[in-house]
Scaffold this active site. Sequence first.
Site, short mmCIF file in Angstrom:
data_model
loop_
_atom_site.label_atom_id
_atom_site.label_comp_id
_atom_site.label_asym_id
_atom_site.label_seq_id
_atom_site.Cartn_x
_atom_site.Cartn_y
_atom_site.Cartn_z
N GLY A 185 0.84 -1.19 0.00
CA GLY A 185 0.00 0.00 0.00
C GLY A 185 0.87 1.23 0.00
O GLY A 185 2.06 1.17 0.36
N GLN B 155 3.16 9.91 1.50
CA GLN B 155 4.47 9.25 1.46
C GLN B 155 5.30 9.69 0.24
O GLN B 155 6.50 9.48 0.21
CB GLN B 155 4.31 7.73 1.44
N CYS C 8 6.46 -0.62 6.50
CA CYS C 8 5.99 0.55 5.75
C CYS C 8 7.12 1.06 4.88
O CYS C 8 8.27 1.08 5.31
CB CYS C 8 5.57 1.63 6.76
N LEU C 9 6.78 1.49 3.66
CA LEU C 9 7.82 1.95 2.74
C LEU C 9 8.52 3.22 3.24
O LEU C 9 9.61 3.54 2.80
CB LEU C 9 7.22 2.20 1.34
N HIS D 159 -3.87 0.48 7.84
CA HIS D 159 -2.56 1.14 7.80
C HIS D 159 -2.59 2.37 6.88
O HIS D 159 -2.10 3.44 7.25
CB HIS D 159 -1.52 0.10 7.33
N GLU D 160 -3.18 2.21 5.70
CA GLU D 160 -3.21 3.33 4.74
C GLU D 160 -4.12 4.45 5.21
O GLU D 160 -3.78 5.63 5.08
CB GLU D 160 -3.62 2.85 3.34
N HIS E 265 -2.35 6.59 7.60
CA HIS E 265 -1.44 7.56 7.00
C HIS E 265 -2.15 8.90 6.78
O HIS E 265 -1.54 9.97 6.90
CB HIS E 265 -0.94 7.06 5.63
NI NI Z 1 2.88 2.84 5.34
#
Ligand code: NI
Length: 190
Positions: A46, A51, A91-92, A133-134, A137
């Site tokens: 995701g 991000q 997470c990226l 999770h998204e 964000h």
């Molecule tokens: Ni993330």
Amino acid sequence: MALRRILYCGDPILTRKAGRIHEMDDAVVELLRDLRDTMLEAGGLGLAAAQVGVPLAVVTVLRDPESDSVLKLINPRIVEQEGEQEGNESCLSLPTLRGVVIRPARVVVEALDLNGEVIRAEGEGLMARCLAHEVDHLDGRLFIDLVEPDSLCWLRPDEREEAGYRTEPTTVEEAREAFDRLRKRREGLT
Ligand code: NI
């Protein structure tokens, strides 16, 4: 295909509340396409617009790894949730960090698609985790804010391990400092 640079934990955009989209235009279409491409290229499940430095309520979530099928969600919000699950998350924006986060076992998300139509995305297990999770964000919340502190670890490449990596315990503070250093180094380079 336009790949965008993924910001590291500690960047102020990542802790800001994302702005809602009021009008579908070419910029939103392009943003979603870039998010999708950037997420797939990075091997993520995701990605939220914040991000890549865009503080808008837009996310992509990988629906099916086999086919690269990707959910594109505009202004997503959780409208139903039930149960609880405990599992590892990453997470990226916090590369090579992993930790246990408690999430709902099932969530239903309502969002808009690119035509401005209301769509619903429902998920259990890993999909519920990704959706939660998204959506987090968008509120400026990262998994490190919710992690069970004792579970936090770095994944270090190690060819002697069957998984190809070993885990190295760390603390929330230590991890944040590491990403601060990475961010500063990157700023110094650009
Ligand atoms: Ni993330």
